[in-house]
Design an enzyme around this catalytic site. Structure first.
Site, short mmCIF file in Angstrom:
data_model
loop_
_atom_site.label_atom_id
_atom_site.label_comp_id
_atom_site.label_asym_id
_atom_site.label_seq_id
_atom_site.Cartn_x
_atom_site.Cartn_y
_atom_site.Cartn_z
N SER A 76 0.83 -1.20 0.00
CA SER A 76 0.00 0.00 0.00
C SER A 76 0.86 1.25 0.00
O SER A 76 2.02 1.23 0.42
CB SER A 76 -0.89 -0.03 1.24
OG SER A 76 -1.82 1.02 1.23
N ASP A 77 0.28 2.33 -0.49
CA ASP A 77 0.96 3.62 -0.44
C ASP A 77 -0.06 4.75 -0.33
O ASP A 77 -1.13 4.69 -0.95
CB ASP A 77 1.82 3.83 -1.69
CG ASP A 77 2.76 5.03 -1.51
OD1 ASP A 77 3.79 4.86 -0.84
OD2 ASP A 77 2.44 6.11 -2.01
N THR A 78 0.28 5.75 0.46
CA THR A 78 -0.60 6.90 0.66
C THR A 78 0.15 8.18 0.27
O THR A 78 1.30 8.37 0.65
CB THR A 78 -1.04 7.01 2.13
OG1 THR A 78 -1.77 5.84 2.50
CG2 THR A 78 -1.95 8.23 2.34
#
Length: 197
Positions: A76-78
């Protein structure tokens, strides 16, 4: 409930984020945490959700050769998107101050992408939440940075922390997405995987 459906699978969460790990615990899932270092760089032509999608997929690359048939890898990446610019994690207090100053009295977007990788397929999804800050004083920004040291957070803030409690005036979309994971979409996707594999 979901854990029972996925009992034939091994879920691997490739994230050092304590918030993401807590979300998976709250879903009642058995999972392993595995971390592999990745240089989080992306082509400059990418914008908006393309950036977080790319980085979530990039984080999956080092694992691909070692995945077993029943493994589900989740990366995941934000990012924070403000004024046509992607804001990542600040490298120091000065950068954190500049970022928070740019978010003051503005509405920005928090985009989190999640990549699900197995030996048979890769699926990437993303969610967008709009967050509005009141006008933050320099004193408030400096206090927050000194007290909470938000150097591991995209956009230099955690919405669940003091700055979010005193500064956020409006949220459109998933609150948990701003914390780092669109939990409702992860739950839905894992249910689909469980039913089709």
């Amino acid at each position: 409930m979901l854990n029972e459906k996925l009992k034939k699978h091994r879920i691997i969460l490739a994230s050092g984020s304590p918030r993401r790990q807590e979300f998976f615990k709250n879903l009642g899932l058995d999972f392993e945490i595995q971390l592999k270092p990745v240089k989080e760089e992306y082509p400059p032509r990418l914008t908006h959700f393309e950036i977080s999608n790319y980085l979530a997929q990039l984080k999956a690359l080092p694992f691909k050769k070692q995945l077993l048939p029943n493994d589900i890898l989740i990366t995941s990446d934000t990012i924070v998107w403000n004024d046509d610019t992607a804001l990542g994690k600040p490298c120091d207090a000065d950068e954190a101050f500049r970022i928070l100053k740019s978010l003051s009295n503005q509405t920005h977007e928090v985009i989190t992408s999640v990549c699900f990788t197995t030996t048979n397929f890769e699926k990437t999804l993303y969610d967008i939440t709009k967050v509005t800050f009141k006008e933050l004083s320099d004193e408030e920004i400096l206090f927050y940075i000194k007290t909470y040291k938000p150097f591991d957070k995209a956009g230099a803030y955690g919405i669940q922390e003091w700055i979010g409690q005193i500064g956020v005036t409006k949220i459109e979309g998933s609150y948990f997405n701003v914390m780092g994971l669109p939990v409702h979409l992860v739950y839905k996707t894992l249910n689909t995987i469980a039913e089709t594999t």
